[in-house]
Design a protein around this motif. Structure first.
Motif, PDB file in Angstrom:
ATOM      1  N   GLY A   1       0.616  -1.657  -0.153  1.00 49.44           N
ATOM      2  CA  GLY A   1      -0.123  -0.403  -0.310  1.00 49.44           C
ATOM      3  C   GLY A   1       1.141   1.391   0.166  1.00 49.44           C
ATOM      4  N   MET A   2       0.338   2.698   0.106  1.00 53.93           N
ATOM      5  CA  MET A   2       0.891   4.087   0.211  1.00 53.93           C
ATOM      6  C   MET A   2       0.651   4.420   1.936  1.00 53.93           C
ATOM      7  SD  MET A   2      -0.225   7.172  -1.591  1.00 53.93           S
ATOM      8  CE  MET A   2       0.158   7.033  -3.176  1.00 53.93           C
ATOM      9  N   LEU A   3       1.931   4.560   2.095  1.00 54.08           N
ATOM     10  CA  LEU A   3       2.485   5.267   3.822  1.00 54.08           C
ATOM     11  C   LEU A   3       1.187   6.738   3.409  1.00 54.08           C
ATOM     12  CD1 LEU A   3       3.117   4.419   6.472  1.00 54.08           C
ATOM     13  CD2 LEU A   3       5.314   6.259   5.530  1.00 54.08           C
TER      14      LEU A   3
ATOM     15  N   GLN B   1       5.389   3.697  17.554  1.00 55.05           N
ATOM     16  CA  GLN B   1       5.525   2.818  16.972  1.00 55.05           C
ATOM     17  C   GLN B   1       4.299   2.602  15.623  1.00 55.05           C
ATOM     18  OE1 GLN B   1       9.324   2.866  16.756  1.00 55.05           O
ATOM     19  NE2 GLN B   1       8.687   0.515  15.975  1.00 55.05           N
ATOM     20  N   THR B   2       3.647   3.324  15.246  1.00 58.66           N
ATOM     21  CA  THR B   2       2.933   2.623  14.295  1.00 58.66           C
ATOM     22  C   THR B   2       2.609   4.018  12.999  1.00 58.66           C
ATOM     23  OG1 THR B   2       1.105   5.019  15.018  1.00 58.66           O
ATOM     24  CG2 THR B   2       1.223   3.009  16.102  1.00 58.66           C
ATOM     25  N   MET B   3       1.629   3.656  12.139  1.00 57.85           N
ATOM     26  CA  MET B   3       2.067   3.346  10.717  1.00 57.85           C
ATOM     27  C   MET B   3      -0.013   3.653  10.427  1.00 57.85           C
ATOM     28  SD  MET B   3       3.983   0.664   8.730  1.00 57.85           S
ATOM     29  CE  MET B   3       3.376  -0.420   8.806  1.00 57.85           C
ATOM     30  N   VAL B   4      -0.075   4.782   9.350  1.00 58.95           N
ATOM     31  CA  VAL B   4      -0.980   4.643   8.469  1.00 58.95           C
ATOM     32  C   VAL B   4      -1.016   4.038   7.258  1.00 58.95           C
ATOM     33  CG1 VAL B   4      -3.706   5.761   7.993  1.00 58.95           C
ATOM     34  CG2 VAL B   4      -2.779   5.886  10.602  1.00 58.95           C
TER      35      VAL B   4
ATOM     36  N   PHE C   1      -1.941   0.763  12.280  1.00 60.04           N
ATOM     37  CA  PHE C   1      -1.053  -0.776  11.712  1.00 60.04           C
ATOM     38  C   PHE C   1      -0.177   0.170  13.521  1.00 60.04           C
ATOM     39  CE2 PHE C   1      -2.595  -0.914   7.830  1.00 60.04           C
ATOM     40  CZ  PHE C   1      -3.060  -2.226   7.744  1.00 60.04           C
ATOM     41  N   ALA C   2       0.467  -0.939  13.871  1.00 57.92           N
ATOM     42  CA  ALA C   2       0.816  -1.077  14.962  1.00 57.92           C
ATOM     43  C   ALA C   2       2.166  -2.219  14.723  1.00 57.92           C
ATOM     44  CB  ALA C   2       0.829  -1.879  16.393  1.00 57.92           C
ATOM     45  N   VAL C   3       3.425  -1.469  14.453  1.00 59.12           N
ATOM     46  CA  VAL C   3       4.874  -1.792  14.606  1.00 59.12           C
ATOM     47  C   VAL C   3       5.803  -2.580  15.913  1.00 59.12           C
ATOM     48  CG1 VAL C   3       6.633  -1.126  12.893  1.00 59.12           C
ATOM     49  CG2 VAL C   3       4.664  -0.084  11.635  1.00 59.12           C
ATOM     50  N   HIS C   4       6.301  -3.618  15.638  1.00 59.34           N
ATOM     51  CA  HIS C   4       6.560  -4.171  17.318  1.00 59.34           C
ATOM     52  C   HIS C   4       8.165  -3.975  16.813  1.00 59.34           C
ATOM     53  CE1 HIS C   4       3.995  -6.888  18.710  1.00 59.34           C
ATOM     54  NE2 HIS C   4       3.019  -5.710  18.636  1.00 59.34           N
ATOM     55  N   GLU C   5       8.812  -3.929  15.662  1.00 59.26           N
ATOM     56  CA  GLU C   5      10.840  -4.082  15.544  1.00 59.26           C
ATOM     57  C   GLU C   5      10.689  -2.164  15.122  1.00 59.26           C
ATOM     58  OE1 GLU C   5      10.078  -7.290  12.176  1.00 59.26           O
ATOM     59  OE2 GLU C   5       9.543  -5.551  11.093  1.00 59.26           O
TER      60      GLU C   5
ATOM     61  N   LEU D   1      10.616   2.185  11.308  1.00 59.50           N
ATOM     62  CA  LEU D   1      10.356   3.377  10.441  1.00 59.50           C
ATOM     63  C   LEU D   1      10.231   4.810  10.155  1.00 59.50           C
ATOM     64  CD1 LEU D   1       6.858   3.491  13.453  1.00 59.50           C
ATOM     65  CD2 LEU D   1       7.075   1.617  10.982  1.00 59.50           C
ATOM     66  N   GLY D   2      11.430   4.841  11.523  1.00 59.47           N
ATOM     67  CA  GLY D   2      12.612   6.184  10.881  1.00 59.47           C
ATOM     68  C   GLY D   2      12.714   6.714   9.193  1.00 59.47           C
ATOM     69  N   GLU D   3      13.276   5.825   8.627  1.00 62.28           N
ATOM     70  CA  GLU D   3      13.673   6.185   7.619  1.00 62.28           C
ATOM     71  C   GLU D   3      12.564   6.512   5.932  1.00 62.28           C
ATOM     72  OE1 GLU D   3      16.438   6.972   5.659  1.00 62.28           O
ATOM     73  OE2 GLU D   3      16.763   6.615   8.303  1.00 62.28           O
ATOM     74  N   LEU D   4      10.796   5.972   6.921  1.00 63.25           N
ATOM     75  CA  LEU D   4       9.744   5.953   5.913  1.00 63.25           C
ATOM     76  C   LEU D   4       8.808   7.452   6.134  1.00 63.25           C
ATOM     77  CD1 LEU D   4       8.025   2.644   6.886  1.00 63.25           C
ATOM     78  CD2 LEU D   4       9.640   3.043   4.785  1.00 63.25           C
TER      79      LEU D   4
END
Length: 304
Positions: A40-42, A50-53, A70-74, A78-81
């Motif tokens: 998908g598209m961020l 630690q979340t992203m849509v 979405f929760a992201v456990h790692e 997300l830092g580079e997105l």
């Protein structure tokens, strides 16, 4: 022959054991995690939480295309997105929770130039304008330099006049013959106009900047705008002297070069936030309208 009979209490005990075993097996199955490949598209990322849509494409057997958080456990993923990135990840679904793992960026499958043509285009651009480079492009979060061009009604339009509004920008030329090229980009904007009709001009402005200014003068643009039923108050088709158009294009890392009767060009669609900063820039043209609209919605609803 002697037959050993099972006592009634033993029968009841065995039935209870079988029932308990069935319940345990059912619970074990219920706890088993399901995994789905998602693309998908961020739209938005929050490393602190630690979340992203993501505006997701359909996940067969699980859900239709939609925007979801979405929760992201790692940690550190997300830092580079950044908004507008095409992403892929694995969605892990458990009985009472779900999360994304293995999040990574993907190149958009562009229907534009093949790699050989694109390299040729970049080389030609460097030969014609040696000082130009990708470093001229505005990065995500940076302010966009102001510019002045003329629209289909011969009105002088500056980017700064839309301060406080979200601005979507794309690049076209009216003689483009390919339905999957400029037509698709204009069609995306036409559908944005319909989806956000109550917010057009007030919260959202569309700018279609032409890359063939020698032909695409206001008269041609006015005719083209009528095809898309564009309201000149909220959807401007912009032209100007070639050097001015080229300067604007460099800000978006947008390349174009004449090739016989056509133009070789890359594709860029940019979203500028209410503070005049680059919120997202999309490469190529194979993202869906729904993803573009979700991205615009997210930027319009942002509080900062």
């Amino acid at each position: 022959m002697r037959v050993n009979r099972i006592a009634p209490y033993q029968t009841k005990f065995m039935k209870r054991c079988v029932l308990l075993l069935a319940v345990c097996l059912s619970a074990a199955v219920g706890e088993a995690e399901q995994k789905y490949a998602v693309t998908g598209m961020l739209l938005r990322v929050d490393p602190s939480r630690q979340t992203m849509v993501v505006s997701c494409k359909e996940i067969p057997g699980y859900m239709g295309a939609m925007a979801m958080s979405f929760a992201v456990h790692e940690h550190g993923t997300l830092g580079e997105l950044k908004p507008g990135d095409a992403v892929g990840f694995t969605l892990v679904v458990k009985k009472n929770s779900s999360y994304a793992e293995n999040v990574h960026t993907l190149p958009f499958d562009s229907l534009e130039l093949d790699p050989t043509e694109l390299r040729r285009l970049k080389l030609l651009e460097q030969l014609v304008t040696p000082g130009s480079s990708a470093s001229d492009a505005v990065a995500i979060g940076q302010a966009i330099p102001d510019f002045t061009l003329m629209d289909q009604n011969r009105q002088r339009i500056t980017l700064s006049q839309f301060a406080g509004k979200v601005v979507a920008v794309t690049f076209i030329y009216t003689r483009c013959p390919r339905p999957e090229y400029c037509f698709r980009l204009s069609n995306n904007f036409g559908r944005l106009r319909k989806r956000f009709k109550d917010r057009m001009g007030r919260d959202l402005v569309l700018l279609s900047i032409v890359i063939d200014p020698g032909h695409d003068q206001p008269e041609a643009l006015a005719k083209y705008a009528r095809i898309w039923k564009a309201d000149a108050a909220s959807w401007h088709f912009l032209t100007g002297p070639l050097p001015d158009v080229q300067q604007v294009c460099h800000q978006y890392d947008m390349s174009f070069y004449p090739d016989e009767a056509l133009l070789l060009h890359s594709f860029r669609t940019a979203i500028i936030d209410r503070h005049g900063r680059m919120a997202a820039i999309l490469d190529g043209n194979d993202f869906t309208f729904e993803q573009l609209a979700d991205l615009v919605q997210t930027v319009m609803d942002r509080q900062n």
